[in-house]
Design a protein around this motif. Structure first.
Motif, PDB file in Angstrom:
ATOM      1  N   CYS A   1     -43.485  12.869  38.780  1.00 17.83           N
ATOM      2  CA  CYS A   1     -44.211  11.622  38.949  1.00 17.83           C
ATOM      3  C   CYS A   1     -43.191  10.605  39.445  1.00 17.83           C
TER       4      CYS A   1
ATOM      5  N   VAL B   1     -43.166   7.521  39.323  1.00 21.63           N
ATOM      6  CA  VAL B   1     -43.009   6.330  38.486  1.00 21.63           C
ATOM      7  C   VAL B   1     -42.123   6.647  37.279  1.00 21.63           C
ATOM      8  N   CYS B   2     -42.516   7.657  36.473  1.00 20.70           N
ATOM      9  CA  CYS B   2     -41.752   7.935  35.249  1.00 20.70           C
ATOM     10  C   CYS B   2     -40.728   9.050  35.436  1.00 20.70           C
TER      11      CYS B   2
ATOM     12  N   LYS C   1     -50.063  14.013  31.381  1.00 20.50           N
ATOM     13  CA  LYS C   1     -49.425  13.669  32.653  1.00 20.50           C
ATOM     14  C   LYS C   1     -49.878  14.509  33.850  1.00 20.50           C
TER      15      LYS C   1
ATOM     16  N   CYS D   1     -48.675  10.282  37.801  1.00 20.26           N
ATOM     17  CA  CYS D   1     -49.265  10.911  36.617  1.00 20.26           C
ATOM     18  C   CYS D   1     -50.281   9.967  35.978  1.00 20.26           C
TER      19      CYS D   1
ATOM     20  N   CYS E   1     -49.104   7.025  33.770  1.00 18.13           N
ATOM     21  CA  CYS E   1     -48.515   5.894  34.502  1.00 18.13           C
ATOM     22  C   CYS E   1     -49.605   5.106  35.233  1.00 18.13           C
TER      23      CYS E   1
HETATM   24 ZN   LIG Z   1     -45.621   9.098  35.413  1.00 23.05          ZN
END
Ligand SMILES: [Zn+2]
Ligand SMILES: [Zn+2]
Length: 258
Positions: free
Chosen positions: A14, A16-17, A26, A38, A41
């Motif tokens: 992902c 973002v994370c 996720k 995910c 997020c």
């Molecule tokens: Zn994420």
């Protein structure tokens, strides 16, 4: 060759994370813009827009289907669709299923390549896939098939994969012998004397050498390769003069490069 290796298996994370996509909390949800994030997020976004390109997320996030093709490459399983709740935003179920099955089958074919790549920490897809092909496959894997935008993105990506496959086949079957004859004929015909006969011969040999194994190169990389090899022998070798020859040969359709 001075090529930077992108981490080809990054599509499993992902963005973002930075965690790998996982079933449950996720799973990957693809957006119309072609980014996949995910679910956890996505639900935490402060605005209904993609954090990478600010593209508006037009549909309710909870209604967007999970990208199971992508999830299957992260160890998840593709569920039997009759058991899954079908998001209401899918208008044409038949078309959606056809596209989904095609991309899930593609993901299935990729399984081994992806697993081998991550096991030996070798990021280039084990040499089975060229980098442009990897990029194209990754882009089709990120399409949101339930949305019009994602559908046309997937069509463009599919077409581009087809074109690339044909191009790579042509590159693979470029025989060194034909190449050599074509190169010499083109040079003679166009009277490309500005390099001097000795250097010209060396340049042609190097071009042949770099194209020998059917690897797809850009013209820029090809020129750099020739210049680097030539510099010791010929101090006058420059990117401009070699670039000129490569350009001329390329225009004469002597060889296929990108
Ligand atoms: Zn994420
Ligand atoms: Zn985006």
């Amino acid at each position: 060759m001075p090529i930077q290796a992108p981490q080809w298996t990054d599509f499993k994370l992902c963005p973002v994370c930075q965690n790998e996509f996982k079933s449950g909390l996720k799973p990957p949800i693809s957006l119309g813009c072609g980014h996949s994030i995910c679910k956890s997020c996505l639900l935490r976004l402060s605005k209904q827009q993609c954090p990478f390109d600010q593209a508006e997320i037009k549909n309710d996030i909870t209604k967007l289907p999970v990208n199971y093709a992508l999830l299957s490459l992260c160890g998840g399983t593709i569920p039997d669709y009759f058991e899954v709740e079908i998001p209401e935003l899918i208008i044409n179920r038949k078309e959606f299923d056809a596209a989904r099955i095609a991309i899930e089958t593609l993901a299935e074919c990729l399984q081994n390549i992806v697993i081998t790549s991550s096991n030996c920490n070798y990021t280039s897809g084990n040499g089975i896939l060229t980098r442009p092909m990897q990029r194209k496959i990754v882009s089709i894997l990120h399409c949101q098939l339930a949305e019009v935008e994602g559908q046309s993105r997937a069509m463009r990506a599919a077409r581009s994969i087809g074109e690339r496959a044909v191009k790579e086949l042509i590159l693979m079957h470029q025989s060194p012998q034909t190449l050599s004859t074509a190169l010499w004929a083109a040079v003679r015909q166009r009277g490309c004397q500005f390099l001097g006969p000795a250097m010209q011969e060396a340049v042609l040999r190097l071009i042949l050498l770099s194209l020998e194994d059917g690897i797809s190169l850009s013209r820029k990389v090809l020129v750099l390769f020739v210049v680097q090899r030539l510099e010791k022998q010929f101090t006058q070798a420059s990117k401009t003069s070699i670039g000129h020859v490569v350009q001329l040969l390329y225009r004469a359709s002597c060889f296929k490069v990108e």
